[in-house]
Design an enzyme around this catalytic site. Structure first.
Site, short mmCIF file in Angstrom:
data_model
loop_
_atom_site.label_atom_id
_atom_site.label_comp_id
_atom_site.label_asym_id
_atom_site.label_seq_id
_atom_site.Cartn_x
_atom_site.Cartn_y
_atom_site.Cartn_z
N TYR A 65 0.54 -1.13 0.03
CA TYR A 65 -0.05 0.03 -0.08
C TYR A 65 0.93 1.27 -0.08
O TYR A 65 2.10 1.22 0.29
CB TYR A 65 -1.14 0.04 1.24
N CYS A 66 0.13 2.30 -0.41
CA CYS A 66 1.03 3.69 -0.45
C CYS A 66 -0.29 4.65 -0.18
O CYS A 66 -1.16 4.43 0.48
CB CYS A 66 1.66 3.83 -1.78
N ARG A 67 0.08 6.07 -0.60
CA ARG A 67 -1.16 6.81 -0.20
C ARG A 67 -2.27 6.70 -1.29
O ARG A 67 -3.49 6.78 -0.70
CB ARG A 67 -0.25 8.40 -0.47
#
Length: 105
Positions: A65-67
């Site tokens: 996951y990231c932003r």
């Protein structure tokens, strides 16, 4: 108990009993500001060099996951190219954090 194990494996596959490895591929600053409980930090542009340091099996369930999901998508492609075949782009941190909070309530 043995029957339950067999049913779980048939329904969910061999990863049903393995814990997912969550990897936060954002920057160090973003990670320090908040991350999912238990997530390992490896920036997306360093994943190729650092994934072996955490001992991830190429068949292990890996959630990235990231932003927004863009950087985790790039990391996903890198890992697939390296032979990791059970990798998922879980998407955006804020949405995942909300789900984690709701499941703990």
């Amino acid at each position: 108990m043995k029957k339950l194990l067999v049913v779980l494996l048939l329904l969910c596959g061999p990863t049903a009993l393995a814990e997912s490895l969550w990897i936060d591929v954002r920057t160090a600053e973003e990670y320090r500001a908040g991350h999912l409980e238990g997530a390992v930090h490896i920036p997306f542009d360093e994943i190729e060099q650092k994934i072996t340091a955490i001992g991830a099996d190429k068949t292990q369930d890996i959630q990235l996951y990231c932003r927004s999901g863009r950087r985790s998508g790039i990391a996903l492609e890198t890992l697939r190219r390296m032979g990791y075949n059970n990798v998922t782009n879980a998407g955006a941190y804020e949405q995942l954090k909300q789900k984690q909070v709701q499941s703990n309530e």
